[in-house]
Design a protein around this motif. Sequence first.
Motif, PDB file in Angstrom:
ATOM      1  N   ALA A 124       2.025 144.600 -43.725  1.00 35.39           N
ATOM      2  CA  ALA A 124       3.115 144.922 -44.413  1.00 35.39           C
ATOM      3  C   ALA A 124       1.919 145.577 -45.645  1.00 35.39           C
ATOM      4  O   ALA A 124       2.476 146.910 -46.335  1.00 35.39           O
ATOM      5  N   LEU A 127       1.348 148.918 -45.496  1.00 33.75           N
ATOM      6  CA  LEU A 127       2.781 149.330 -44.833  1.00 33.75           C
ATOM      7  C   LEU A 127       2.996 150.521 -43.785  1.00 33.75           C
ATOM      8  O   LEU A 127       3.103 151.511 -43.690  1.00 33.75           O
ATOM      9  N   VAL A 128       2.236 149.353 -43.350  1.00 32.27           N
ATOM     10  CA  VAL A 128       2.550 150.013 -41.639  1.00 32.27           C
ATOM     11  C   VAL A 128       4.378 150.567 -41.002  1.00 32.27           C
ATOM     12  O   VAL A 128       4.851 149.006 -41.129  1.00 32.27           O
ATOM     13  N   PRO A 129       5.036 151.701 -41.011  1.00 33.48           N
ATOM     14  CA  PRO A 129       6.869 151.217 -40.883  1.00 33.48           C
ATOM     15  C   PRO A 129       6.894 150.747 -39.349  1.00 33.48           C
ATOM     16  O   PRO A 129       6.061 150.448 -38.411  1.00 33.48           O
ATOM     17  N   GLY A 130       8.200 150.616 -39.488  1.00 36.19           N
ATOM     18  CA  GLY A 130       8.800 150.351 -38.155  1.00 36.19           C
ATOM     19  C   GLY A 130       9.589 148.494 -37.533  1.00 36.19           C
ATOM     20  O   GLY A 130       9.405 148.303 -38.914  1.00 36.19           O
ATOM     21  N   THR A 131       9.499 147.866 -36.837  1.00 33.30           N
ATOM     22  CA  THR A 131      10.166 147.305 -36.934  1.00 33.30           C
ATOM     23  C   THR A 131       9.653 145.500 -37.416  1.00 33.30           C
ATOM     24  O   THR A 131       8.822 146.026 -37.528  1.00 33.30           O
ATOM     25  N   GLU A 216       3.351 153.409 -36.068  1.00 33.53           N
ATOM     26  CA  GLU A 216       5.190 152.462 -36.048  1.00 33.53           C
ATOM     27  C   GLU A 216       4.879 151.669 -35.666  1.00 33.53           C
ATOM     28  O   GLU A 216       3.871 151.986 -34.736  1.00 33.53           O
TER      29      GLU A 216
END
Lengths: 419, 454
Positions: A124, A127-131, A216
């Motif tokens: 988090a 800031l790694v995006p995704g589910t 992601e």
Amino acid sequence: MTGVRRVDVLVVGAGPAGLATAARLAAAGAGRVEIVERETQAGGAPRHSAHGGYGTLLHPLTGPAYARLLVTATRQAGATVRTGVTALDWAGPLALHTLGAEGPGTITARAVVLATGARERPRAARLVPGTRPAGVYTTGELQQAVHLYGQRIGTRAVVVGAEDVSYAAADTVRTAGATVVAMLTDLPGPQTTPARAADSRLRHGTALLTGTTVAELLGHGRLSGVRVRHRDGRTAVLPCDTVVFTGDFVPDHELARRGGLALDAGTRGPAVDGALRTSRPGVFAVGSVLHAVESAATAAREGAHAAGAVLDHLTGIDHLADAGRLSGADRADAVPLLVDPPLRWIAPNRVTPADRLPYVLRTATRLTRPVLRVTQNGRVLHRERLWTAVLPNRTLRLPAGWTHRVDPQDGPVHVSVLP
Amino acid sequence: MTVTAEGPLPTAPYDVAIVGAGVVGCAIARELARRPRLKVALVEAQDDIGQGTSKANTAILHTGFDAVPGSLEARLVREGAALLAAYAAESGIPVEPVGALLVAWDEEQLAALPRLAEKAEHNEYKDARLIGADELYAREPHLGPGALGALHVPGESVICPWTTPLAYATQAVGHGVDLHLDCRVRQVDRQGDTHVIGTGRGTLRARFLVNAAGLHADALDRLLGHDDFTVTPRRGQLIVFDTFARDLVQHILLPVPTALGKGVLVAPTVYGNVLLGPTAEDLDDKRATHSTADGLAGLRAQGGRILPGLLDEEVTAVYAGLRAATGHDDYRITAHPGRAGVTVGGIRSTGLTASLAIADHVVGLLETETGLDPGPVRELRPVRMDRRGTGPEYGILVCHCERVSRGEIRDALAHPIPPRTLDGLRRRTRARAGRCQGFHCGAAVRALLEEART
Ligand SMILES: Cc1cc2nc3c(=O)[nH]c(=O)nc-3n(C[C@H](O)[C@H](O)[C@H](O)COP(=O)(O)OP(=O)(O)OC[C@H]3O[C@@H](n4cnc5c(N)ncnc54)[C@H](O)[C@@H]3O)c2cc1C
Ligand SMILES: Cc1cc2nc3c(=O)[nH]c(=O)nc-3n(C[C@H](O)[C@H](O)[C@H](O)COP(=O)(O)OP(=O)(O)OC[C@H]3O[C@@H](n4cnc5c(N)ncnc54)[C@H](O)[C@@H]3O)c2cc1C
């Protein structure tokens, strides 16, 4: 034991740094030396670093063996190690609120040493995006899961990072019976010894993707893959059920920050001078909380070094207390020690003419045989060429032979590199 | 007390089945639990209550000052806010009455504030007040430069979104409601005056059916033979900042609403974090609860303008929730007298606040419109959600960042509605919710969970 207790020195954190400080102080007759450690076992990060790389060249040890050795030595020296006790917050300039199985308490000391260590920044914070699936680890959690608890992890793991700790994480993945699908780094190459990188590639067949970031995380419930992006913009999905975010360490500076101690913008740990004094008289800081993460040997060496300064402080108090002039006397002559890009940080990060401890620093980009230059207000205090390449996430040392040239009245000291 | 997550379902027919254990379904179950003569089932597709939209919102207890005047939503939010505030105080649900500031950043927004104050009046909210830039900056010294004024809405609060449905469900289950988890409703037939409900775990019978399926309320309605609306998921991505950011903000900082939506807010949480979000993106995938690089970058850009200091703080979590938009500016709560049921649809962005009032309204509809004979009404025994025991176990912290003790984790695991996953445990205790996200405690917390579940 609830209520208020008094000790001479209170050390927070029983990792290599805190243990070494307490052992040296107790041996030197500093009086009542107590360590509080929030985990149920003392030893710090080496407890779960179940691999070699600790100890000395002549006496190589695994992390857990090294931790046991330090804990025993500290107890034998006469320091009290209280585990399962958390230092929660400050109760005064040299006093801390604690919580343990015995309930809440307050410990007042004549000197406090912060040795609270470091942790890796999790997904988090990066800031790694995704589910938000299960199967996402940091090295610390992975090592504890596998080595301390024997927990099952997934079967196919991607390791993010290519520094020493990343290779340790990859080994832990294999120990757990899983496959390392790939390692990746956003830098152009690995940041470990060529031998270690080659071993991973050749003996284990692990691909290292350079210039690559995690774009992601995929999967509901359990991780199903990571989408990676290469610097040239290409993306690909690596199917996996586990991902380990390694490296990117930050100091556990909660107590330092709660106490309003001055922090260093580069390391994000408390700012200290070469005697490891923080901005508050009587409060010292050692180990990974200053520079996340150096070797355990560095942390332990600092602990021993700080013990000297703590002793000076204790005797100083005895003198000064009589004279009634205690405030700030300890570090009046320290000036900020700053790095210029591409250097990222340096610790200690304040300097006095009396400092003798070598400095550790880090670079953001690879440097080939750089010249390090130390200046104060345009005056060159020191110049030195390094005969090796310097890599990001690898230690770079600067000896302290030049500190007697520092003028306490002449402003900050800068460390820069000349190509 | 009956909570099941596997095995066969009871064969005896229920009086009422509620489909969907979100905050709305749980509130309805609790309200029905007050009628001791009724046999009630709460049926949930996932492995825990509150796992849909209810777990991923902005956690604000709204006054409803800005609702569409005269709408059902306006009334239920207003009534619900008062009911929930009282219930939270009784049950120990964390609430913090911080108040909100609608900050105007340009002349146009400043000009819109008096109209919003009037709207608040229409919504029977009397305490909203315009303040100038000086008072605004005195209240929020870390606000970015350039704000011109604000509407102060002192009644807005922040609340714990996870404890709320858990309190409802605990109380419902404690008073005889059966909770069936991992029990997705796949089809519904009618035999005489009974709904025959086919689920992933077998068949369930009920005379009355409440559709509280959130995002899937439209699909369930179609199974029931109604075709009144379509749910469009509207994603909201949010960033949670470290507790060290908490000193930067004292109020819920709301943007002045525009045609494009309610916009991005900055708000404290009851756990001392700071929230930034949500985005508003209309999608067609009801599973698209993932965050995106663009979404996060956009949020950070906006957050940096509102509260520049925020960007220097660590991020502890990123998440996304889906609002149940129906292309209609109000809730879609409809009684179906012919089919002995009520649909609770389109509970968009205020369902947490309104939940108790929605429950009251829905049970009223069941009685007056569909002919449910509720029998006598009783008071429920209160629940306490903030119980923290004494003894050694409560002094040994397992999760250091959030200061969660072994005792609290053991209590959560022994609760009548126990968590089945690490996420469920986190929502109940905050274990692993802090800045290290499990670096220090993850394995120890997992060991406690696995020990309890074997
Ligand atoms: C995965 C990994 C692999 C590594 N591999 C190697 C290696 O091969 N060789 C090597 O030399 N070094 C290695 N290191 C680095 C080495 O372990 C560290 O440099 C060393 O542990 C630092 O010691 P420390 O005492 O500063 O911190 P830590 O070892 O992190 O100890 C800090 C202690 O403080 C405690 N603490 C923190 N806050 C509080 C509080 N408020 N109250 C009470 N207690 C508190 C923590 O629980 C912890 O036990 C590795 C590190 C990691 C994470
Ligand atoms: C970004 C965002 C911010 C928000 N902010 C706020 C706020 O600040 N304040 C506020 O009051 N409200 C807020 N809300 C709104 C609030 O979260 C929702 O209104 C509320 O959670 C809706 O609850 P629900 O029970 O209707 O839906 P859900 O929580 O989605 O519950 C529906 C349940 O039904 C289950 N289900 C679906 N289909 C089936 C089936 N076939 N069989 C069995 N079970 C099924 C699902 O698994 C789910 O658990 C926000 C919403 C979002 C998305």
